[in-house]
Design an enzyme around this catalytic site. Structure first.
Site, PDB file in Angstrom:
ATOM      1  N   GLU A  90       0.823  -1.209   0.000  1.00 13.93           N
ATOM      2  CA  GLU A  90       0.000   0.000   0.000  1.00 13.93           C
ATOM      3  C   GLU A  90       0.857   1.259   0.000  1.00 13.93           C
ATOM      4  OE1 GLU A  90      -3.647  -1.735   2.766  1.00 13.93           O
ATOM      5  OE2 GLU A  90      -2.095  -0.494   3.646  1.00 13.93           O
ATOM      6  N   CYS A 103       2.966   8.391   1.660  1.00 15.03           N
ATOM      7  CA  CYS A 103       3.284   7.479   2.749  1.00 15.03           C
ATOM      8  C   CYS A 103       3.548   6.110   2.141  1.00 15.03           C
ATOM      9  CB  CYS A 103       2.124   7.407   3.747  1.00 15.03           C
ATOM     10  SG  CYS A 103       2.398   6.256   5.116  1.00 15.03           S
ATOM     11  N   CYS A 110       4.271  -7.219   8.186  1.00 14.66           N
ATOM     12  CA  CYS A 110       5.093  -6.718   9.284  1.00 14.66           C
ATOM     13  C   CYS A 110       5.109  -7.764  10.396  1.00 14.66           C
ATOM     14  CB  CYS A 110       4.525  -5.401   9.819  1.00 14.66           C
ATOM     15  SG  CYS A 110       5.492  -4.650  11.156  1.00 14.66           S
ATOM     16  N   CYS A 114       2.208  -5.057  16.701  1.00 11.02           N
ATOM     17  CA  CYS A 114       1.514  -4.012  17.459  1.00 11.02           C
ATOM     18  C   CYS A 114       0.010  -4.265  17.461  1.00 11.02           C
ATOM     19  CB  CYS A 114       1.824  -2.639  16.878  1.00 11.02           C
ATOM     20  SG  CYS A 114       3.579  -2.211  16.950  1.00 11.02           S
ATOM     21  N   CYS A 117      -2.561  -2.200  14.987  1.00  9.21           N
ATOM     22  CA  CYS A 117      -2.209  -2.019  13.573  1.00  9.21           C
ATOM     23  C   CYS A 117      -2.653  -3.204  12.717  1.00  9.21           C
ATOM     24  CB  CYS A 117      -0.701  -1.810  13.443  1.00  9.21           C
ATOM     25  SG  CYS A 117      -0.148  -1.480  11.756  1.00  9.21           S
ATOM     26  N   GLY A 157       4.958  -2.266   7.461  1.00 11.28           N
ATOM     27  CA  GLY A 157       6.324  -2.696   7.721  1.00 11.28           C
ATOM     28  C   GLY A 157       7.053  -1.789   8.694  1.00 11.28           C
ATOM     29  N   GLU A 158       8.140  -2.292   9.228  1.00  5.39           N
ATOM     30  CA  GLU A 158       9.024  -1.543  10.121  1.00  5.39           C
ATOM     31  C   GLU A 158      10.283  -1.186   9.331  1.00  5.39           C
ATOM     32  OE1 GLU A 158      11.449   0.243  12.353  1.00  5.39           O
ATOM     33  OE2 GLU A 158       9.505  -0.157  13.315  1.00  5.39           O
ATOM     34  N   LEU A 213       5.655   5.667  19.872  1.00  3.69           N
ATOM     35  CA  LEU A 213       5.800   5.433  21.312  1.00  3.69           C
ATOM     36  C   LEU A 213       4.533   4.829  21.906  1.00  3.69           C
ATOM     37  CD1 LEU A 213       7.694   5.742  23.725  1.00  3.69           C
ATOM     38  CD2 LEU A 213       6.808   8.064  24.029  1.00  3.69           C
ATOM     39  N   ASN A 288      -7.234   4.616  14.641  1.00  2.55           N
ATOM     40  CA  ASN A 288      -8.072   4.103  13.565  1.00  2.55           C
ATOM     41  C   ASN A 288      -8.560   2.710  13.945  1.00  2.55           C
ATOM     42  OD1 ASN A 288      -7.977   6.071  11.269  1.00  2.55           O
ATOM     43  ND2 ASN A 288      -5.785   5.790  11.591  1.00  2.55           N
ATOM     44  N   CYS A 331      -2.928   2.041   7.750  1.00  5.17           N
ATOM     45  CA  CYS A 331      -1.949   1.039   7.332  1.00  5.17           C
ATOM     46  C   CYS A 331      -2.527  -0.370   7.329  1.00  5.17           C
ATOM     47  CB  CYS A 331      -0.738   1.070   8.267  1.00  5.17           C
ATOM     48  SG  CYS A 331       0.218   2.571   8.154  1.00  5.17           S
TER      49      CYS A 331
END
Length: 347
Positions: A90, A103, A110, A114, A117, A157-158, A213, A288, A331
């Site tokens: 994306e 973005c 990923c 988290c 997400c 992704g990170e 964070l 979101n 995301c």
């Protein structure tokens, strides 16, 4: 086969030298690649034999639009790109008064886990190549007809989990002979891979480091971000202070406001104490909603109060404006929906 678009102009010069070709070929090919050509046949100032030789030994990445959604609310455009191996990623194009921001994703999926997400639900499939990172900027510009002035690596992704490829992408996208998007117009978001933050601080990249964070202490952060079990809050903030000392660049902290989890007055005061004395910006993000997740966004009043507490402590605090709410702009949402539809079709 060589991924020719992932090479810098200097690397291309060495590549052509090894082929027995003059060094100026590097600039010709680099320019063509950064214009978005999809084949060597489009490189009309190269001889046919050279084009044929390149086609035999190299490949050019070029994604296709699998799905495109445009918000009727604010003009935000979300792309689902299909890559050469059939995987999808994306990219989101957001229009602001100061310019257009894209973005981009750094991985297919990923593995950070988290809780808030959608990107991480199906896990990580693979890293993206430098060329595939670059393509998201390049082909978003070409498809939309809008020039991109800012980049945020905050998609699926990170980025620091794909460190080498991301660093090479940053060198490519900021090259004056290419898209020439300066580092000061690029933000890189990480959930907190401390050793990579320290490595990044030594590269003299004048980008903006954004830290996801989302909690002021280890107890809360570990429940929503598994990475905290390896790199606790105190270790992360030490790395951030050292990053600022090495680069002089203000750090941005992202804080998703989650009802009943991290949005109390006490959390705000604890966050202020944690970041005291660090040159930073705090970006509060209304959560979101992710389908199937029990987490819910904080109320507007709660977010306003949280912001006021931090501002009274002397912090620069903003609340992120929600864009693309009608097009799955968060995301991982569009990719996840497309994957579910594909599974249903194959049943």
């Amino acid at each position: 086969m060589t991924d020719i678009k992932s090479m810098t102009e200097r690397q291309l010069a060495d590549f052509f030298k090894n082929m027995g070709q003059p060094a100026f070929r590097a600039k010709q090919v680099f320019t063509w690649l950064h214009r978005g050509v999809r084949s060597f046949d489009e490189m009309t100032d190269l001889s046919k034999p050279l084009r044929a030789q390149l086609a035999e030994t190299c490949f050019i990445t070029a994604p296709t639009v699998a799905r495109k959604q445009t918000s009727k609310l604010d003009g935000t455009v979300k792309y689902l790109w299909e890559l050469a191996d059939g995987n999808c990623i994306e990219t989101v194009l957001m229009q602001y008064h100061h310019g257009n921001t894209v973005c981009i994703s750094s991985q297919v999926g990923c593995r950070m886990g988290c809780a808030f997400c959608a990107s991480t639900i199906a896990g990580k499939v693979r890293d993206l190549r430098p060329s595939e990172l670059l393509d998201q900027v390049l082909f978003t510009q070409l498809d939309s007809g809008l020039p991109v002035s800012n980049i945020v690596l905050m998609g699926t992704g990170e980025p620091l989990d794909n460190y080498d490829n991301v660093v090479q992408f940053l060198r490519l996208v900021s090259c004056p002979e290419g898209l020439n998007i300066g580092m000061r117009h690029i933000s890189l978001s990480t959930c907190g891979l401390v050793p990579r933050i320290r490595e990044l601080s030594q590269l003299d990249f004048q980008l903006t480091l954004s830290i996801s964070l989302h909690a002021p202490n280890n107890k809360i952060r570990s429940t929503i971000m598994p990475v905290n079990n390896k790199y606790p809050v105190e270790e992360l903030i030490r790395a951030c202070r050292d990053y600022f000392a090495a680069t002089g660049r203000r750090i941005s902290f992202e804080y998703a406001m989650i009802a009943g989890v991290n949005d109390s007055d006490g959390c705000a005061r604890e966050l202020a104490a944690l970041l005291r004395g660090l040159m930073c910006h705090i970006n509060l993000i209304p959560l979101n909603h992710v389908e199937g997740s029990p987490l819910a966004p904080s109320s507007r009043e709660t977010i306003r109060r949280f912001q006021e507490i931090l501002q009274k402590k002397g912090f620069n605090v903003t609340v992120r404006r929600s864009l693309g709410g009608d097009i799955d702009a968060s995301c991982g949402q569009l990719r996840r929906k497309a994957m579910a539809e594909k599974r249903n079709q194959n049943k």
